[in-house]
Scaffold this motif. Structure first.
Motif, mmCIF file in Angstrom:
data_model
loop_
_atom_site.group_PDB
_atom_site.id
_atom_site.type_symbol
_atom_site.label_atom_id
_atom_site.label_comp_id
_atom_site.label_asym_id
_atom_site.label_seq_id
_atom_site.Cartn_x
_atom_site.Cartn_y
_atom_site.Cartn_z
ATOM 1 N N PHE A 167 0.832 -1.206 0.000
ATOM 2 C CA PHE A 167 0.000 0.000 0.000
ATOM 3 C C PHE A 167 0.865 1.253 0.000
ATOM 4 O O PHE A 167 2.101 1.187 0.104
ATOM 5 N N HIS A 213 -5.863 7.473 -5.838
ATOM 6 C CA HIS A 213 -5.327 6.430 -4.962
ATOM 7 C C HIS A 213 -6.375 5.332 -4.896
ATOM 8 O O HIS A 213 -7.472 5.531 -4.357
ATOM 9 N N SER A 215 -7.552 1.243 -4.102
ATOM 10 C CA SER A 215 -7.243 0.152 -3.180
ATOM 11 C C SER A 215 -8.238 -0.975 -3.366
ATOM 12 O O SER A 215 -9.416 -0.749 -3.649
ATOM 13 N N ASP A 225 -2.650 -1.603 -3.270
ATOM 14 C CA ASP A 225 -2.922 -0.245 -3.744
ATOM 15 C C ASP A 225 -2.356 0.010 -5.132
ATOM 16 O O ASP A 225 -1.400 -0.633 -5.566
#
Length: 494
Positions: A167, A213, A215, A225
């Motif tokens: 991530f 961003h 995820s 991510d």
């Protein structure tokens, strides 16, 4: 009276119309076994939910739409099967399965108020430097004549419970000049000394258009991510860098950075199919343009020969020219591109109402003629389009929504007229964002109008107008920063 104690039970499925006050039953299908009846009904309900998925933005919307749009409900004779309970039970699963078919569907925008502010701040600012400290990325930009910072830190670790976690951490602090990092590999401890240097890959970023961003899981630490940096270079071309994680040849996890050029458009070579097809897709904030060129064979009279003589001739034809057929304003829906199991890609909610929904972009046959590089570029192009267009301001989810709909209730036209007078005489500035009136109509059947304060465009609300000139649906959407003012303005029609 004689009872037949050996009469076989039936588990027939009936539908009961909601508007029928007598609750008259209509037989759908007959069953001798409750297991078969339940399976048939489950399948029927799930197929209806799958059909409705593209019209919704969340599984909660899907559940709400199912109940609002149904004209009847199902009952199984001699059994207590509840359609409502089953719908509520399976909606999350059906919606998740639909999302998994979409381009990058398993990845969603990571929700963080802090990150949203940081990403908004850097948009359209001059980029001064892009540096790195190990794999950590530091972007220095100029905003209001002040140096500011965006820090992207890749993080990965292994857990016995969750497995590998990869991530990104986002911050607004500058990179350190130097740092010593300790890493562990089996029984070995490594200490590495990192010094800040100019980034060797992210060299051509001159202005940030947007940062996403994404995820696959919204857990704080155990997730996968992706960072997508959409930017302009010094030639004003819009490109992107995709940051993700891969395993190298030694099964070590490392940061992977891929660069994509001119990401708001996609063009193929002339393909090898029988029609010599060429795909040329592009979009901006308002319109999508899926242009397709192909060879067309037609019989043409040859004057140099007999009157009866027709000769075949190839002409190059083009479809998808009329940009107003593909408005990117979704009117409360969401744009989806899905990968089909049989091949090809379908596009939902990207075309005007008189065109097909979904559209094939492209069909299975044409998709199979693309080489691997073209398929990768197409998937990335559509992934960015899905993200970018759904994030366009008029397509976002607002804090508040207010609707007057005379399609459902014709008496609401009186409130529509009253709302029009209120908006015409208010002190908010009117700006037309989208209208399809150019399609040969004196008035739009679909329009989007943004109202804002004269000296503060951040204070605004949006009006969506959908009509057939007889009935109207007016939807007002607004965020909490103008809630009191908008609701005061609309108090006489709310």
């Amino acid at each position: 009276m004689i009872f037949n104690l050996f009469k076989k039970k039936t588990f027939n499925i009936n539908c009961i119309y909601l508007k029928d006050k007598t609750k008259h039953k209509h037989l759908v299908k007959e069953f001798d076994k409750v297991f078969d009846a339940k399976n048939f009904l489950r399948y029927t309900i799930e197929e209806k939910l799958k059909e409705l998925c593209p019209q919704t933005k969340t599984y909660i919307d899907l559940e709400d739409l199912y109940f609002k749009s149904r004209k009847y409900f199902y009952k199984i004779e001699n059994d207590d099967f509840s359609e409502d309970d089953y719908v509520k039970q399976i909606v999350p699963r059906v919606y998740k399965q639909f999302l998994e078919r979409t381009i990058d569907g398993e990845f969603k925008k990571f929700k963080s108020e802090k990150e949203t502010i940081i990403f908004e701040n850097i948009k359209n600012c001059e980029i001064l430097e892009v540096n790195k400290l190990g794999e950590e990325i530091g972007i220095v930009y100029l905003k209001d004549n002040t140096k500011k910072f965006l820090n992207i830190e890749p993080v990965y670790h292994i857990s016995s419970m969750y497995g590998i976690a990869t991530f990104f951490k986002i911050d607004s602090k500058p990179l350190d000049a130097r740092v010593m990092k300790t890493t562990y590999n089996e029984d070995t401890i490594f200490e590495e000394d990192f010094i800040q240097t100019t980034h060797d890959i992210l060299t051509d970023i001159k202005q940030i258009v947007n940062i996403f961003h994404l995820s696959s899981n919204h857990d704080s630490y155990y997730r996968d991510d992706i960072i997508e940096i959409i930017y302009k270079n010094n030639k004003n071309t819009t490109n992107s860098y995709r940051l993700s994680f891969i395993k190298d040849e030694d099964s070590e996890i490392k940061l992977d950075i891929k660069r994509y050029e001119n990401i708001f458009s996609f063009k193929t070579r002339v393909l090898d199919d029988k029609d010599k097809t060429e795909l040329n897709y592009s979009y901006d904030k308002k319109f999508f343009s899926p242009t397709i060129e192909y060879n067309y064979f037609e019989e043409v009279y040859d004057e140099s020969k007999d009157l009866e003589n027709l000769s075949p001739q190839i002409t190059r034809r083009r479809i998808g020219d009329y940009y107003l057929d593909y408005p990117c304003t979704t009117f409360g829906k969401k744009i989806y591109f899905t990968k089909e199991d049989t091949g090809g890609i379908l596009a939902y909610n990207i075309s005007y109402s008189h065109l097909l929904n979904p559209l094939s972009l492209p069909s299975k046959e044409i998709y199979n003629y693309l080489n691997e590089e073209e398929k990768d570029k197409l998937q990335h192009f559509l992934a960015i389009a899905q993200l970018y267009l759904n994030d366009v301001y008029v397509n976002r989810v607002f804090d508040n929504i207010f609707t007057i709909d005379s399609f459902i209730n014709p008496k609401e036209n009186e409130r529509i007229e009253k709302l029009e007078k209120i908006l015409k005489n208010c002190d908010w500035i009117e700006r037309w964002y989208y209208s399809n009136a150019e399609q040969g109509h004196p008035y739009p059947t679909k329009a989007v109008v943004i109202y804002h304060k004269e000296h503060d465009k951040s204070k605004n609300f949006i009006l969506f107008n959908e009509n057939d000139w007889i009935s109207f649906k007016y939807t007002v959407q607004y965020n909490n920063n103008v809630k009191d003012e908008v609701e005061e303005l609309l108090k006489d029609v709310r």
